[in-house]
Design a protein around this motif. Structure first.
Motif, mmCIF file in Angstrom:
data_model
loop_
_atom_site.group_PDB
_atom_site.id
_atom_site.type_symbol
_atom_site.label_atom_id
_atom_site.label_comp_id
_atom_site.label_asym_id
_atom_site.label_seq_id
_atom_site.Cartn_x
_atom_site.Cartn_y
_atom_site.Cartn_z
ATOM 1 N N TYR A 155 47.345 -16.379 13.102
ATOM 2 C CA TYR A 155 46.397 -15.931 14.117
ATOM 3 C C TYR A 155 45.379 -14.978 13.493
ATOM 4 C CZ TYR A 155 50.425 -17.174 17.067
ATOM 5 O OH TYR A 155 51.480 -17.806 17.655
ATOM 6 N N TRP A 156 44.170 -15.005 14.042
ATOM 7 C CA TRP A 156 43.172 -13.988 13.727
ATOM 8 C C TRP A 156 42.841 -13.238 15.011
ATOM 9 C CZ3 TRP A 156 41.398 -12.436 9.063
ATOM 10 C CH2 TRP A 156 41.547 -13.299 7.976
ATOM 11 N N TYR A 157 42.778 -11.910 14.871
ATOM 12 C CA TYR A 157 42.398 -11.033 15.972
ATOM 13 C C TYR A 157 41.325 -10.080 15.453
ATOM 14 C CZ TYR A 157 46.814 -12.326 18.328
ATOM 15 O OH TYR A 157 47.846 -13.001 18.929
ATOM 16 N N ARG A 158 40.610 -9.446 16.381
ATOM 17 C CA ARG A 158 39.582 -8.488 15.974
ATOM 18 C C ARG A 158 39.580 -7.305 16.948
ATOM 19 N NH1 ARG A 158 33.167 -9.910 16.041
ATOM 20 N NH2 ARG A 158 33.554 -10.146 18.280
ATOM 21 N N ARG A 159 39.387 -6.111 16.379
ATOM 22 C CA ARG A 159 39.211 -4.931 17.215
ATOM 23 C C ARG A 159 37.852 -4.328 16.907
ATOM 24 N NH1 ARG A 159 43.655 -0.526 18.952
ATOM 25 N NH2 ARG A 159 42.489 0.257 20.730
ATOM 26 N N VAL A 160 36.989 -4.358 17.900
ATOM 27 C CA VAL A 160 35.693 -3.710 17.800
ATOM 28 C C VAL A 160 35.884 -2.283 18.287
ATOM 29 C CG1 VAL A 160 33.358 -3.710 18.741
ATOM 30 C CG2 VAL A 160 34.429 -5.856 18.104
ATOM 31 N N MET A 161 35.142 -1.341 17.704
ATOM 32 C CA MET A 161 35.349 0.073 18.017
ATOM 33 C C MET A 161 35.311 0.347 19.514
ATOM 34 S SD MET A 161 33.323 3.409 16.586
ATOM 35 C CE MET A 161 33.852 3.128 14.924
ATOM 36 N N GLY A 162 36.333 1.039 19.976
ATOM 37 C CA GLY A 162 36.375 1.429 21.377
ATOM 38 C C GLY A 162 36.892 0.351 22.314
ATOM 39 N N LYS A 163 37.184 -0.802 21.768
ATOM 40 C CA LYS A 163 37.657 -1.912 22.604
ATOM 41 C C LYS A 163 39.085 -2.301 22.220
ATOM 42 C CE LYS A 163 33.481 -2.934 24.343
ATOM 43 N NZ LYS A 163 33.133 -3.133 25.752
ATOM 44 N N GLU A 164 39.642 -3.210 23.008
ATOM 45 C CA GLU A 164 40.987 -3.665 22.721
ATOM 46 C C GLU A 164 40.967 -4.730 21.626
ATOM 47 O OE1 GLU A 164 39.220 -4.160 25.392
ATOM 48 O OE2 GLU A 164 39.463 -6.198 26.160
ATOM 49 N N ILE A 165 42.127 -4.952 21.033
ATOM 50 C CA ILE A 165 42.289 -6.033 20.062
ATOM 51 C C ILE A 165 42.133 -7.361 20.807
ATOM 52 C CG2 ILE A 165 43.902 -7.184 18.501
ATOM 53 C CD1 ILE A 165 45.220 -4.405 18.081
ATOM 54 N N LYS A 166 41.298 -8.239 20.250
ATOM 55 C CA LYS A 166 41.053 -9.524 20.933
ATOM 56 C C LYS A 166 41.383 -10.704 20.030
ATOM 57 C CE LYS A 166 37.857 -8.527 24.612
ATOM 58 N NZ LYS A 166 36.590 -8.858 25.289
ATOM 59 N N PHE A 167 41.970 -11.695 20.628
ATOM 60 C CA PHE A 167 42.321 -12.945 19.951
ATOM 61 C C PHE A 167 41.068 -13.694 19.536
ATOM 62 C CE2 PHE A 167 44.568 -16.862 19.235
ATOM 63 C CZ PHE A 167 43.770 -17.872 19.758
ATOM 64 N N LEU A 168 41.099 -14.239 18.316
ATOM 65 C CA LEU A 168 40.010 -15.085 17.847
ATOM 66 C C LEU A 168 40.448 -16.551 17.788
ATOM 67 C CD1 LEU A 168 38.509 -12.908 14.948
ATOM 68 C CD2 LEU A 168 37.692 -13.140 17.300
ATOM 69 N N LEU A 169 41.486 -16.824 16.976
ATOM 70 C CA LEU A 169 41.958 -18.200 16.921
ATOM 71 C C LEU A 169 43.367 -18.289 16.365
ATOM 72 C CD1 LEU A 169 40.562 -20.480 14.111
ATOM 73 C CD2 LEU A 169 40.726 -18.005 13.878
ATOM 74 N N HIS A 170 43.931 -19.486 16.494
ATOM 75 C CA HIS A 170 45.316 -19.741 16.150
ATOM 76 C C HIS A 170 45.411 -21.050 15.376
ATOM 77 C CE1 HIS A 170 49.424 -21.260 17.917
ATOM 78 N NE2 HIS A 170 49.578 -20.868 16.681
ATOM 79 N N PHE A 171 46.047 -20.978 14.217
ATOM 80 C CA PHE A 171 46.354 -22.169 13.421
ATOM 81 C C PHE A 171 47.838 -22.494 13.551
ATOM 82 C CE2 PHE A 171 42.681 -23.151 10.845
ATOM 83 C CZ PHE A 171 41.998 -21.956 10.674
#
Lengths: 116, 114
Positions: free
Chosen positions: A33-49
């Motif tokens: 899985y790839w996730y991303r956390r932008v400053m001040g926001k929650e960790i968000k899912f990007l994609l799943h292999f």
């Protein structure tokens, strides 16, 4: 046993440049899985292999992001061209693909991307 | 509205105190529920899964109320080492071997002080 590793740990690039992030999952983990956390926001899912196949890419923000997992081992996430809003921490996670119980996702240390 | 809502804190408590965190989730189709812990500038790590019957792991107790779409975490006898951000996490997928997409709250920051 080695955990999930990510490279680089930090990357500072200018707007318009290209950056490629790499993730090595735990050996034997077919889910990645790839996730991303932008400053001040929650960790968000990007994609799943699942192995080399994209199971779910609903979280990819736009077509500037390209993820690959050739051979079903490590994965790369390329951002081209990078924009200011792409800055954040990119986490990779992996889990087993077996059984009927929840398979814990193990997270890597993340890549901190700064776009100037 | 965020899919998972948490009070960001910080919660500053003395060592030995009992502290409770709550979160609510909006997707009634959510099937799996977790608390993750994240130390400063580190990756999230699974603290515990949350079940409808409630579950306990040492000083930590988690509860799930599906009707209210509410999840809680209770920490008893707080230690300095409990200082971290606690992330409420849900997943819409049925528990299978196929993997689960995780939806995170923004986290609640806990600081345990002497």
């Amino acid at each position: 046993e080695a955990g999930v590793t990510q490279f680089p740990s930090h990357s500072v690039i200018e707007k318009g440049q290209t950056v490629t992030l790499r993730c090595d999952p735990i050996s034997g983990h077919d889910n990645l899985y790839w996730y991303r956390r932008v400053m001040g926001k929650e960790i968000k899912f990007l994609l799943h292999f699942v192995k080399e196949s994209k199971q779910d890419e609903s979280g990819m923000p736009n077509n500037r992001f390209l993820a690959e997992r050739t051979g079903g081992t490590y994965s790369t996430l390329k951002v081209q061209p990078a924009e200011l809003e792409d800055s954040g921490v990119y986490f990779c996670a992996s889990s087993l693909l077996a059984g009927s119980s929840y398979n814990e996702q193990f997270f890597g240390p993340g890549t901190r991307l700064t776009v100037l | 509205r965020k899919e998972v809502e948490q009070d960001p804190g910080p919660f500053n408590v003395p060592e030995g105190a009992t502290v409770a965190f709550n979160c609510t989730y909006s997707n009634s189709a959510s099937q799996s529920f977790f608390w993750y812990r994240q130390d400063c500038r580190k990756e999230p790590k699974l603290l515990m899964s949350v079940y409808s019957s409630g579950n306990e792991d040492g000083r930590f107790t988690a509860q799930l109320n599906r009707a209210s779409q509410y999840i809680s975490l209770l920490i008893r006898d707080s230690k300095l080492s409990d200082s971290a951000t606690y992330l409420c996490v849900v997943s819409p997928s049925i528990l299978t071997g196929g993997g689960n997409k995780l939806t995170f709250g923004t986290g609640t920051q806990l600081k345990v002080e002497l």
